[in-house]
Structures are given as structure tokens and as C-alpha cells.
Design a protein around this motif. Structure first.
Motif, PDB file in Angstrom:
ATOM      1  N   GLY A  77       3.144   9.125   0.764  1.00 36.20           N
ATOM      2  CA  GLY A  77       4.019   8.703   1.842  1.00 36.20           C
ATOM      3  C   GLY A  77       3.297   7.765   2.789  1.00 36.20           C
ATOM      4  O   GLY A  77       2.124   7.965   3.111  1.00 36.20           O
ATOM      5  N   HIS A  78       4.000   6.745   3.240  1.00 36.44           N
ATOM      6  CA  HIS A  78       3.410   5.758   4.141  1.00 36.44           C
ATOM      7  C   HIS A  78       4.271   5.644   5.383  1.00 36.44           C
ATOM      8  O   HIS A  78       5.479   5.451   5.297  1.00 36.44           O
ATOM      9  CB  HIS A  78       3.303   4.398   3.462  1.00 36.44           C
ATOM     10  N   THR A  79       3.632   5.768   6.535  1.00 36.02           N
ATOM     11  CA  THR A  79       4.320   5.673   7.818  1.00 36.02           C
ATOM     12  C   THR A  79       3.759   4.483   8.583  1.00 36.02           C
ATOM     13  O   THR A  79       2.551   4.352   8.745  1.00 36.02           O
ATOM     14  CB  THR A  79       4.130   6.957   8.642  1.00 36.02           C
ATOM     15  N   ALA A 186       6.557  -2.484   2.631  1.00 38.78           N
ATOM     16  CA  ALA A 186       5.196  -2.063   2.308  1.00 38.78           C
ATOM     17  C   ALA A 186       5.137  -1.687   0.837  1.00 38.78           C
ATOM     18  O   ALA A 186       5.868  -0.798   0.382  1.00 38.78           O
ATOM     19  CB  ALA A 186       4.778  -0.869   3.177  1.00 38.78           C
ATOM     20  N   ASN A 187       4.292  -2.395   0.102  1.00 35.16           N
ATOM     21  CA  ASN A 187       4.134  -2.169  -1.347  1.00 35.16           C
ATOM     22  C   ASN A 187       5.483  -2.150  -2.069  1.00 35.16           C
ATOM     23  O   ASN A 187       5.730  -1.333  -2.957  1.00 35.16           O
ATOM     24  CB  ASN A 187       3.374  -0.870  -1.623  1.00 35.16           C
ATOM     25  N   GLY A 188       6.374  -3.038  -1.625  1.00 30.74           N
ATOM     26  CA  GLY A 188       7.673  -3.166  -2.274  1.00 30.74           C
ATOM     27  C   GLY A 188       8.740  -2.230  -1.761  1.00 30.74           C
ATOM     28  O   GLY A 188       9.908  -2.359  -2.139  1.00 30.74           O
ATOM     29  N   GLU A 189       8.396  -1.282  -0.872  1.00 30.79           N
ATOM     30  CA  GLU A 189       9.377  -0.355  -0.309  1.00 30.79           C
ATOM     31  C   GLU A 189       9.789  -0.824   1.078  1.00 30.79           C
ATOM     32  O   GLU A 189       8.972  -1.350   1.835  1.00 30.79           O
ATOM     33  CB  GLU A 189       8.807   1.063  -0.240  1.00 30.79           C
ATOM     34  N   THR A 190      11.086  -0.617   1.417  1.00 29.17           N
ATOM     35  CA  THR A 190      11.661  -1.172   2.647  1.00 29.17           C
ATOM     36  C   THR A 190      12.037  -0.071   3.628  1.00 29.17           C
ATOM     37  O   THR A 190      12.550   0.970   3.236  1.00 29.17           O
ATOM     38  CB  THR A 190      12.911  -2.008   2.315  1.00 29.17           C
ATOM     39  N   ALA A 191      11.784  -0.328   4.905  1.00 26.83           N
ATOM     40  CA  ALA A 191      12.200   0.582   5.979  1.00 26.83           C
ATOM     41  C   ALA A 191      12.846  -0.241   7.081  1.00 26.83           C
ATOM     42  O   ALA A 191      12.481  -1.395   7.327  1.00 26.83           O
ATOM     43  CB  ALA A 191      11.012   1.362   6.529  1.00 26.83           C
ATOM     44  N   THR A 192      13.836   0.361   7.762  1.00 28.03           N
ATOM     45  CA  THR A 192      14.542  -0.315   8.847  1.00 28.03           C
ATOM     46  C   THR A 192      14.374   0.402  10.179  1.00 28.03           C
ATOM     47  O   THR A 192      15.047   0.059  11.145  1.00 28.03           O
ATOM     48  CB  THR A 192      16.044  -0.428   8.515  1.00 28.03           C
ATOM     49  N   VAL A 193      13.481   1.375  10.227  1.00 27.70           N
ATOM     50  CA  VAL A 193      13.203   2.074  11.476  1.00 27.70           C
ATOM     51  C   VAL A 193      11.711   2.335  11.549  1.00 27.70           C
ATOM     52  O   VAL A 193      11.067   2.692  10.563  1.00 27.70           O
ATOM     53  CB  VAL A 193      14.003   3.405  11.578  1.00 27.70           C
ATOM     54  N   VAL A 212      -2.480  -0.992   1.145  1.00 23.19           N
ATOM     55  CA  VAL A 212      -1.093  -1.184   1.544  1.00 23.19           C
ATOM     56  C   VAL A 212      -0.912  -2.643   1.956  1.00 23.19           C
ATOM     57  O   VAL A 212      -1.650  -3.148   2.804  1.00 23.19           O
ATOM     58  CB  VAL A 212      -0.700  -0.254   2.706  1.00 23.19           C
ATOM     59  N   ASP A 213       0.049  -3.324   1.324  1.00 28.73           N
ATOM     60  CA  ASP A 213       0.431  -4.684   1.706  1.00 28.73           C
ATOM     61  C   ASP A 213       1.761  -4.612   2.450  1.00 28.73           C
ATOM     62  O   ASP A 213       2.750  -4.124   1.901  1.00 28.73           O
ATOM     63  CB  ASP A 213       0.582  -5.581   0.482  1.00 28.73           C
TER      64      ASP A 213
END
Length: 424
Positions: A77-79, A186-193, A212-213
Motif C-alpha cells: 500500500g502506498h499513501t 503512482a506506479n500506474g495507480e491513480t488517486a483523487t484524494v 515509487v514514481d
């Protein structure tokens, strides 16, 4: 008894976090590229008018500080969370303004330059977070306060001795840039918050770090303009000065809407990485004896490795260290014992549970062989006891018939003895 002890151990829910790593998103976007604006007073169709023109370039620059953290073991998990007052924006406006006399008469159009000057203004703004759609702060307004960036242009004309007439222009930039965030990837995963946890992929091979990119996506809308106030000022040596503003003109130079994307930021997180034996062989041990051996556990990572150790399988094996810890790039060990009560080959499994995200559980086969004890045979002293005690057997079978050489010798001896008795 050992199994009962293990069952009495408290259940531990393994959850691990990496140390926070700081990062900064940097983004910039140019607006109004190659666009010119012009305005006429009173109008372009007038026989005589004043033409104002502007060549404007606007740029928005953003810097947003954030923290990156990993947590596992269910998944990597990445925060990514923005910081309070960690965002800052610059709204840079560069304009070249010009004024011309516009003559439209007798089928001729003539522009006579009377003034030109280049200006540069910068507005600053500080905000919270990453301006994402679901954040509490999701818009940053970069405005250009006119009273703080004032400019003045004038031309003097002496009408008579002691009387000076000045034609001038007071001006200040107007407009704004509205910046909104859309997502972080981040690493191809998207977050909106900001602060949400994204499940990233686990590395196939753990080398003690996790990369982590990340990048930030947003949108910027800008409206640029200039407020112009022409005036006339009369200076009289005897009476002083009187300035008369003619009118106020809010000149909108244009509106532009562009995406704004940050540079890719690379963040390296230190994580633990376990390395140990593939098989633990405790060798040959006599039945009734106890063998203890220490086995190394290496930490190939740059974060402290912690974990617990248990043994399953044959009860002859046990682990004397219920927990272990190894510093970054360090080594620790656990002690495994082998106490057989019967001869034979035995097998077990050393189970290591640690905070290694790629290998949270490592199972190491444990083997050992129990050897039966052979009692020592006491040596007999030939000189001890009577002569008959040294004879352990005649070398003949007790079931053999009375035949052969030994039997003949015995018979002849007996007959000789009888013959002697008869002659007496």
C-alpha cells in the motif's frame, strides 16, 4: 508441551510501515502563447483614435510538498499526502504594452507609435495539500492585485511659461489563474484524494528498496488583463497641480485554459529483505543427547528486519529464540535444538515470519538423524579366575552324534582303562 506453549502465544497481526519520505511536485504551464490583443478608443472605425496593444505571456509555476509512505503485508500500500501550507504558486505575467495614434481617413489607415514599454509582474500564493478533487482545499487562486503592481506613463507639454500640461496613463495588471488538481498517479495507480492508500504491485525480487514514481495532474484557467486610467494633469507654478482622470478601462487581454502536469518524482523507500539458509541440517545426534546450532538470518535491506520464529513437525526439534531483529544490512541468528529419544531420521520446518514485504513468511526445512547408542563391551583379563573359566566352549555342537575322531579317542581311552582294571 512445546506445542501447548506455542498455542498460548498471543496472536500478532503483522502490519508494517516504511519511514516517511519527502517529495516535491514541480509543475509549470505557459498561457496565452503567441496571442496579441488590441483595443481602440473610441473605436477602430473612428477617424482618429488611440490604439492600445499588448503582447502578453503568462506562466503558472507550482511547488507542492508531500510525504510518501508504504505499508504491508496484505499488499504494498502506498499513501501520498500533501502538507499543510506545503503548496506554493507563482503567477508570472510579462507584457509589452504600446500606444499608437490610429488615423483612418481618406481611405488610408495609419498607426503612429507614441509609447511602448515592457512590464513583468509576479503574484504569489500559498495553499494546503495537493488540490485534489476530494480534498478540503482543492482550488488555488493566483490573483494579481492591481494596487501592488502599479505603473505610470506620461508625456509633458509646456503650454506657456509656468504652465505645464501632462498627458498620462495609470495602469495595473488584472486577472487571475485558477489551479485545480485532478489526480496523482503512482506506479500506474491513480488517486483523487490526498492521504488515500493505493495498492501497488509487489516486487518479484526484494533487493532492500522499493521505488515509487509519482506525478500530479491538474488544470489551470487564466484570465489576463490590464486596468488603464488615462488622465490629464495641469501644473501651474502659482497654483500647484491638478490631475483629472478621464475614464477607467478594464481591458481583458484574453482567457486561456490548459492542463498542467508535474515532472515525475522518484522516491526510494528502504524496506527489509530477509536472507537465510535453504535447509537446516543438524547432523547425527546420539539418542538421548541434545544438539543446538545457531543459524544466521541476514537483512539485505536498509530498514530494520523484525520477526518471530517457530518450529513445526517432529517434536524432537525446537527453536530457542521466539523473536529476532537485524539492523539494516546486518545479521542476527536463531538457535534450533535437536533432542531425539529414538533412532531414525527426523524432519521439521522452521517458520520465520518477518516484516519483509516480499517474503513475509519463510519456511526452512529442518532435518536431523538420531543414532542408537552402542554399549561398550568390557575386556576380559586372561589371567583372572580358574583355568575352566577361560574355556568358553569346545567348538562342537551339542546336537552332534558321537562320531568322528573325538569319539574314537574317548572310546579307546575308556577301553584301556577297563583293560588295566582287568589285569589287576
Amino acid at each position: 508441551m512445546r506445542t501447548l506453549f506455542l498455542l498460548m502465544l498471543p496472536s500478532v497481526a503483522f502490519a508494517f510501515d516504511s519511514a516517511n519520505e519527502n517529495l516535491e511536485f514541480e509543475a509549470s504551464q505557459e498561457l496565452f502563447r503567441g496571442e496579441d490583443a488590441a483595443a481602440y478608443f473610441p473605436s477602430a472605425d473612428s477617424t482618429l483614435a488611440i490604439k492600445f496593444s499588448a503582447d502578453t505571456r503568462t506562466e503558472v509555476q507550482l511547488n507542492m510538498a508531500a510525504t510518501s509512505q508504504l505499508n504491508w503485508p496484505d499488499a504494498m500500500g502506498h499513501t501520498l499526502a500533501g502538507k499543510t501550507t506545503g503548496g506554493s504558486g507563482q503567477y508570472i505575467v510579462e507584457s509589452t504594452l504600446a500606444a499608437e495614434i490610429h488615423v483612418n481617413a481618406f481611405g488610408q489607415v495609419i498607426d503612429v507609435p507614441i509609447w511602448t514599454e515592457a512590464f513583468s509582474w509576479t503574484a504569489y500564493h500559498v495553499f494546503d495539500g495537493l488540490l485534489l478533487p476530494e480534498d478540503a482545499v482543492n482550488v488555488a487562486w493566483l490573483t494579481m492585485p492591481g494596487d501592488a503592481h502599479f505603473f505610470q506613463v506620461d508625456t509633458e507639454l509646456e503650454l506657456a511659461e509656468g504652465i505645464m500640461l501632462t498627458f498620462g496613463l495609470d495602469g495595473s495588471p488584472t486577472g487571475f489563474a485558477k489551479v485545480t488538481g485532478e489526480s496523482i498517479v503512482a506506479n500506474g495507480e491513480t488517486a483523487t484524494v490526498s492521504g488515500s492508500t493505493m495498492a501497488l504491485g509487489m516486487n518479484d525480487v526484494n533487493r532492500g528498496d522499493y521505488m515509487v514514481d509519482a506525478l500530479w495532474n491538474g488544470q489551470v484557467t487564466s484570465t489576463s488583463g490590464v486596468e488603464l486610467v488615462p488622465y490629464v494633469r495641469v501644473d501651474l507654478d502659482s497654483l500647484g497641480s491638478v490631475q483629472i482622470p478621464l475614464y477607467t478601462f478594464d481591458w481583458t487581454l484574453g482567457t486561456d485554459d490548459q492542463p498542467i502536469v508535474s515532472r515525475v518524482v522518484e522516491v526510494e523507500h528502504a524496506i527489509p529483505a530477509i536472507d537465510t539458509f535453504t535447509v537446516l541440517d543438524l547432523g547425527d545426534v546420539d539418542v538421548g543427547d541434545v544438539a543446538e546450532r545457531e543459524f544466521d538470518i541476514d537483512n539485505l535491506g536498509e530498514m530494520t528486519l523484525t520477526g518471530s520464529a517457530t518450529v513445526q513437525g517432529d517434536a524432537v526439534f525446537d527453536v530457542l529464540d521466539r523473536s529476532f531483529s537485524a539492523n539494516a544490512d546486518g545479521t542476527t541468528s536463531v538457535t534450533v535444538s535437536f533432542e531425539p529419544t529414538d533412532e531414525g531420521d527426523f524432519e521439521g520446518t522452521l517458520i520465520l515470519r518477518s516484516n519483509d514485504p516480499a517474503q513475509p513468511t519463510v519456511e526452512v526445512p529442518v532435518i536431523g538423524t538420531a543414532v542408537a547408542v552402542i554399549p561398550d563391551t568390557p575386556e576380559v583379563d586372561p589371567g583372572a579366575g580358574d583355568e575352566f573359566s577361560r574355556i568358553r566352549g569346545c567348538g562342537c555342537s551339542s546336537t552332534t552324534a558321537i562320531t568322528g575322531a573325538p569319539t574314537v579317542a574317548f572310546t579307546l581311552g575308556l577301553m584301556g582303562l577297563l583293560g588295566l582294571r582287568r589285569r589287576d
